[in-house]
Enzyme design. Structure first.
Site, PDB file in Angstrom:
ATOM      1  N   THR A 322       0.843  -1.187   0.000  1.00  0.00           N
ATOM      2  CA  THR A 322       0.000   0.000   0.000  1.00  0.00           C
ATOM      3  C   THR A 322       0.879   1.237   0.000  1.00  0.00           C
ATOM      4  O   THR A 322       1.944   1.240   0.629  1.00  0.00           O
ATOM      5  CB  THR A 322      -0.953   0.006   1.219  1.00  0.00           C
ATOM      6  OG1 THR A 322      -1.785   1.173   1.168  1.00  0.00           O
ATOM      7  CG2 THR A 322      -0.198   0.007   2.530  1.00  0.00           C
ATOM      8  N   HIS A 378       3.193 -11.688  13.938  1.00  0.00           N
ATOM      9  CA  HIS A 378       4.289 -12.205  14.757  1.00  0.00           C
ATOM     10  C   HIS A 378       4.058 -13.658  15.175  1.00  0.00           C
ATOM     11  O   HIS A 378       4.963 -14.305  15.719  1.00  0.00           O
ATOM     12  CB  HIS A 378       4.449 -11.320  16.004  1.00  0.00           C
ATOM     13  CG  HIS A 378       5.846 -11.256  16.523  1.00  0.00           C
ATOM     14  ND1 HIS A 378       6.835 -12.148  16.145  1.00  0.00           N
ATOM     15  CD2 HIS A 378       6.448 -10.392  17.393  1.00  0.00           C
ATOM     16  CE1 HIS A 378       7.956 -11.846  16.772  1.00  0.00           C
ATOM     17  NE2 HIS A 378       7.749 -10.782  17.536  1.00  0.00           N
TER      18      HIS A 378
END
Length: 407
Positions: A322, A378
């Protein structure tokens, strides 16, 4: 011959949508392939073309929820388009008034002659002023119009019917406006990404001087050879595919207790449209050169903004990019495009002082710099892998010739 207008299939996962707006009015003549109505789904807004040429009949109103295959109207190739309303026809009062009494009426009619031109102004400007004069003097000559040969000898074509109603004005203070299907789906997916992942963002900055120099040197030759402009996005897409090839976990996703590694590096590029952000996917981006990437990016972005993109073209990506820099963003933390596990955020290019090693030692120079942000899940991508991945993207972009050598 009459032909039904049905809601087309726009993707395997889409079974219903909302008929957002008709782009033609009932009774209008439409041509095969012309834009007919807008179908709003939970993934995109798609413009549906006319199946044939003819006169339009509407059986389902705008704003109605529809299913794939449902008949919403028809096109009759043998019918004749509806004539314009009398109010749309030219007014006989526009004809010369040579027979008026001793010039008194021409004086009164002179100032009113420009009135038809003012009717073309947008509502809210000249429209309130039209209601002040009494309508009687305008209707009286209309009854005598058939007997006025001077007007019949020089007819004016009727004003064209509008293809679509005027756009609604922006919401005012205190108004409640229902969310579109696409906006509701965007909100759901953003919350899903926040609640279903352990998101973390790491940052770096990239020196774009060599990319700027390469574009300046070859952009005209590149456009002549490939018919498309050489932008910045293709360099970042290519750099990300090479970095993913080295660290495939960045493109993996969690499915239950398993990690799923894709067979192809399909990269989504976020596009801002008037109805929200969509992320069309470039299939097999790792197998494309800069020219093919630029063509794909331009095509997908244009069709997304023109509401021609298909929902299937918005699914299946393994990594997204983006660019908030087009709006002036200096730094941000992009949200994951769930169920993907990573997204790269690009930002505005700023000329800033940086330290560089020169022939006489270290020196301070001005360079076009951009901050990069990598948000990652994560749960499956460790910090070491995320930082290393972003550093590899930086390395490839700062030395763009490696994009061609290692491709």
């Amino acid at each position: 011959m009459k032909k039904d207008i049905t809601v087309p299939s726009v993707g395997e996962s889409v079974t219903q949508g909302i008929l957002a707006a008709w782009l033609k009015a009932a009774g209008d003549r439409v041509e095969e392939g012309s834009d007919l109505f807008e179908l709003e789904t939970d993934k995109a807004t798609v413009t549906v073309p006319a199946p044939s040429s003819g006169v339009l009949a509407i059986s389902v109103a705008a704003g109605t929820e529809v299913t794939i295959g449902q008949v919403v109207g028809s096109v009759d190739g043998d019918a004749t388009a509806a004539a314009p309303k009398p109010s749309d026809a030219p007014k006989p009062s526009d004809a010369p008034k040579a027979a008026g009494p001793k010039g008194a009426e021409p004086k009164a009619g002179g100032p009113r002659a420009p009135e038809p031109a003012r009717r073309a102004e947008p509502p809210g400007t000249a429209e309130p002023q039209k209601q002040a004069p009494s309508p009687a003097p305008q209707r009286a000559p209309a009854e005598a119009a058939p007997a006025a040969p001077a007007h019949a000898a020089s007819p004016r074509p009727p004003a064209p019917r509008p293809a679509a109603p005027p756009a609604a004005s922006p919401p005012g203070p205190g108004q409640r406006v229902p969310m579109t299907t696409l906006r509701k789906r965007i909100a759901e997916r953003l919350l899903e990404a926040q609640h279903s992942t352990a998101s973390l963002t790491t940052f770096n900055e990239v020196n774009l001087q060599k990319v700027v120099d390469l574009r300046a040197r070859y952009k005209e030759e590149f456009e002549r050879a490939h018919g498309v402009k050489l932008g910045f996005m293709s360099f970042f897409v290519k750099a990300c595919t090479l970095a993913i090839a080295e660290m495939p976990v960045v493109s993996a996703r969690i499915d239950g207790d398993d990690l799923v590694y894709p067979g192809s590096i399909d990269v989504g590029v976020a596009v801002s449209t008037e109805r929200g952000l969509v992320v069309p996917v470039i299939r097999g981006a790792d197998r494309l050169g800069l020219a093919d990437l630029e063509r794909s990016i331009a095509d997908l972005a244009a069709r997304a903004r023109d509401r021609k993109i298909l929902p299937d073209e918005l699914t299946g990506g393994v990594f997204s990019i983006t660019n908030g820099g087009v709006f002036g963003s200096l730094l941000s933390t992009p949200l994951l495009n769930y169920p993907q596990s990573a997204i790269l955020g690009m930002h505005t290019i700023q000329r800033r002082p940086v330290a560089e090693e020169g022939p006489d030692g270290e020196r301070v120079v001005i360079r076009p710099m951009m901050y990069l942000a990598l948000t990652y899940d994560h749960r499956l991508i460790d910090g070491r892998e995320a930082v290393t991945f972003l550093k590899r993207v930086k390395d490839f972009v700062e030395d763009p010739w490696r994009l061609f050598i290692e491709a």
